[in-house]
Design a protein around this motif. Structure first.
Motif, PDB file in Angstrom:
ATOM      1  N   ASN A  50       3.748   3.870  -8.156  1.00 27.81           N
ATOM      2  CA  ASN A  50       2.843   4.577  -7.249  1.00 27.81           C
ATOM      3  C   ASN A  50       2.907   4.008  -5.832  1.00 27.81           C
ATOM      4  OD1 ASN A  50       0.977   6.742  -6.964  1.00 27.81           O
ATOM      5  ND2 ASN A  50      -0.705   5.273  -6.779  1.00 27.81           N
ATOM      6  N   ASP A  78      -3.817   4.393  -4.437  1.00 29.27           N
ATOM      7  CA  ASP A  78      -4.920   4.517  -5.393  1.00 29.27           C
ATOM      8  C   ASP A  78      -5.697   3.217  -5.560  1.00 29.27           C
ATOM      9  OD1 ASP A  78      -4.308   7.139  -5.765  1.00 29.27           O
ATOM     10  OD2 ASP A  78      -3.300   6.880  -7.690  1.00 29.27           O
ATOM     11  N   THR A  79      -5.001   2.084  -5.404  1.00 31.98           N
ATOM     12  CA  THR A  79      -5.669   0.794  -5.596  1.00 31.98           C
ATOM     13  C   THR A  79      -5.802   0.007  -4.286  1.00 31.98           C
ATOM     14  OG1 THR A  79      -3.547  -0.292  -6.090  1.00 31.98           O
ATOM     15  CG2 THR A  79      -4.788   0.600  -7.960  1.00 31.98           C
ATOM     16  N   ASP A 125      -4.374   5.989 -12.639  1.00 30.69           N
ATOM     17  CA  ASP A 125      -5.307   5.072 -12.007  1.00 30.69           C
ATOM     18  C   ASP A 125      -6.322   4.547 -13.019  1.00 30.69           C
ATOM     19  OD1 ASP A 125      -6.571   3.647 -10.055  1.00 30.69           O
ATOM     20  OD2 ASP A 125      -7.772   5.328  -9.315  1.00 30.69           O
TER      21      ASP A 125
END
Length: 375
Positions: free
Chosen positions: A224, A259-260, A215
Motif C-alpha cells: 500500500n 491508510d496508516t 487496513d
C-alpha cells in the motif's frame, strides 16, 4: 501478511537466468567448444522482479524494519547469473515462496496500524513473472521489461496487542489473521551488457499500490505504498570451469502508506552467489544476502520511532535443467536462514522457481574455442 522484505524488487532476472541456462560441452576436431544452449537466463531480471513482488507479498504486515518490518527486497532473489540478460524474446517464471519466522516477545513492531509483540509469520505465496527482452539496445545493452503478480496466504499471529489507537483498542492477546490475498504488481525495466565471461546489468523496479491492502489487518500481501528499487548486478561465468560468481547491490526507496500515515525508511541491500556446474543438468551453490535500513521510519503513524531494521541470511541452492516438448526448463530450489536480525522477524526463507522461454528456443551463444598456448 507476508514479509515485505520477502519480496524484493531485485528481480534481477536471476530466476529466469538460471531458469534455462545449460552448458553443453562438445568435442569437435580435437578441441572443446562450449555453447550456452539455453541462454534464456532471464533469471536476472526475474529475480529482481520477484524480489519486488516478494516484498509485496510480505508486505507491511510482517513486522520488520520499515512498516511491519516488510521490504520489497527478498534475500536470495539475486542468485546465479544475476548480471546476465538473455537474448531477445519472451520468458516466463513461476516462483513459490515460503517464509517461517518469529519476532522476540520483547520486541514490539507495527502491523496494520497497531503496535504488537511476539509476532509469528507463516507466509506462502506465488509470483507469476512474464519477461520481455526486446531487440532494442541502449548503449549496446539489451533492453527488457518484466511484471510480477503476487498472490497467496500470509498467516500472522501476535501474542499481544500493545496499542491500536486508530481502532480505539489499547490491549489484547492471541491475535491471528490469515487470508487468501493478492499483492501489488511490480513493474521492472533493465538493460544488460556482455563482454567475454563478464555480464552485467542495471535495473529499476516499481511497486504499484493495487488497492488490495486491508487496513487494520495483521495479514497483507500489499505494501500500500509506492516503492522504487534500483539495482546493479554483475556475473563472471567461466564455461570451461563451470564456475559462476554473481553479485548484486541495490537501493530501496520507500513511500508512505496513506491508510496508516506510516513513512518507511530507505534501505540498501546486496546478494552474493557462487555456483558450480556439476553436469549439463545439475548445479549447486552458496548464497549470502544482506538488507539494512539507512534512514529511519517517520510519519504520524510511526508510533515506535525510527525503527531501523536489518537482516543477514546465508544458504544454498540446487538447480536442475531439462527439456519438455523441446522447451528448455530450469527448476531451482533456494533455502536461506537469517542469522543476524534487528527489528524484523527471524526465520527461514524457501524459494522454488521454474522458468522457461515462451514461443521460442533461445539460440546457442557460442564461446571462443579453447586454444593451447605454447611457451
Amino acid at each position: 501478511m507476508i514479509d515485505e522484505r520477502t519480496v524484493s524488487n531485485r528481480y534481477r532476472m536471476q530466476a529466469i537466468l538460471h531458469s534455462g541456462v545449460r552448458l553443453t560441452l562438445l568435442r569437435e576436431r580435437g578441441s572443446f567448444r562450449l555453447q550456452m544452449v539455453e541462454a534464456f537466463a532471464m533469471r536476472l531480471i526475474r529475480a529482481g522482479l520477484l524480489m519486488t513482488v516478494a516484498a509485496a507479498a510480505l508486505s507491511p504486515s510482517s513486522g520488520r524494519a520499515t512498516e511491519g518490518g516488510a521490504s520489497l527486497f527478498v534475500p536470495g532473489f539475486h542468485g546465479p547469473m544475476a548480471g546476465f540478460v538473455p537474448p531477445p524474446g519472451f520468458y516466463f517464471e513461476t516462483d513459490l515462496y515460503s517464509y517461517s519466522g518469529r519476532q522476540s516477545a520483547r520486541t514490539q513492531t507495527q502491523l496494520g496500524g497497531a503496535v504488537v509483540a511476539n509476532v509469528k509469520v507463516e507466509a506462502r505465496a506465488a509470483f507469476l513473472t512474464p519477461t520481455w527482452v526486446t531487440p532494442l539496445q541502449i548503449f549496446g545493452g539489451n533492453l527488457g521489461f518484466a511484471v510480477s503478480l503476487p498472490f497467496g496466504v500470509p498467516r500472522v499471529s501476535a501474542g499481544a496487542l500493545i496499542a491500536a489507537p486508530r481502532f480505539g483498542r489499547t490491549f489484547g492477546i492471541g491475535l491471528r489473521d490469515a487470508d487468501f490475498l493478492f499483492g501489488d504488481p511490480i513493474v521492472s525495466s533493465f538493460v544488460g551488457w556482455h563482454h567475454g565471461n563478464f555480464h552485467w546489468q542495471v535495473a529499476a523496479s516499481v511497486n504499484i499500490p493495487s488497492g488490495t491492502y486491508q487496513d487494520g489487518e495483521l495479514s497483507n500481501l500489499s505494501f500500500n505504498r509506492w516503492i522504487g528499487d534500483f539495482t546493479f548486478a554483475a556475473t563472471w561465468f567461466d564455461p570451461v570451469l563451470g564456475l559462476d560468481v554473481s553479485g548484486a547491490v541495490g537501493l530501496e526507496i520507500n513511500g508512505q502508506n496513506p491508510d496508516t500515515d506510516y513513512k518507511s525508511g530507505n534501505a540498501i541491500h546486496g546478494d552474493l552467489a557462487i555456483t558450480k556446474t556439476l553436469t549439463k543438468e545439475w548445479s549447486v551453490g552458496f548464497l549470502a544476502s544482506h538488507y539494512q535500513q539507512i534512514s529511519g521510519d517517520g510519519g504520524a503513524g510511526a508510533s515506535l520511532g525510527p525503527y531501523k531494521g536489518r537482516t543477514t541470511a546465508l544458504g544454498g541452492h540446487i538447480s536442475y535443467s531439462f527439456e519438455l516438448a523441446g522447451t528448455p526448463i530450469t527448476a531451482r530450489l533456494k533455502v536461506l536462514r537469517e542469522v543476524d536480525v534487528k527489528n524484523r522477524p527471524e526465520g527461514t526463507i524457501g524459494l522454488f522457481s521454474i522458468a522457461f522461454p515462451i514461443g521460442h528456443k533461445p539460440a546457442p551463444t557460442p564461446t571462443a574455442e579453447a586454444r593451447v598456448v605454447k611457451h
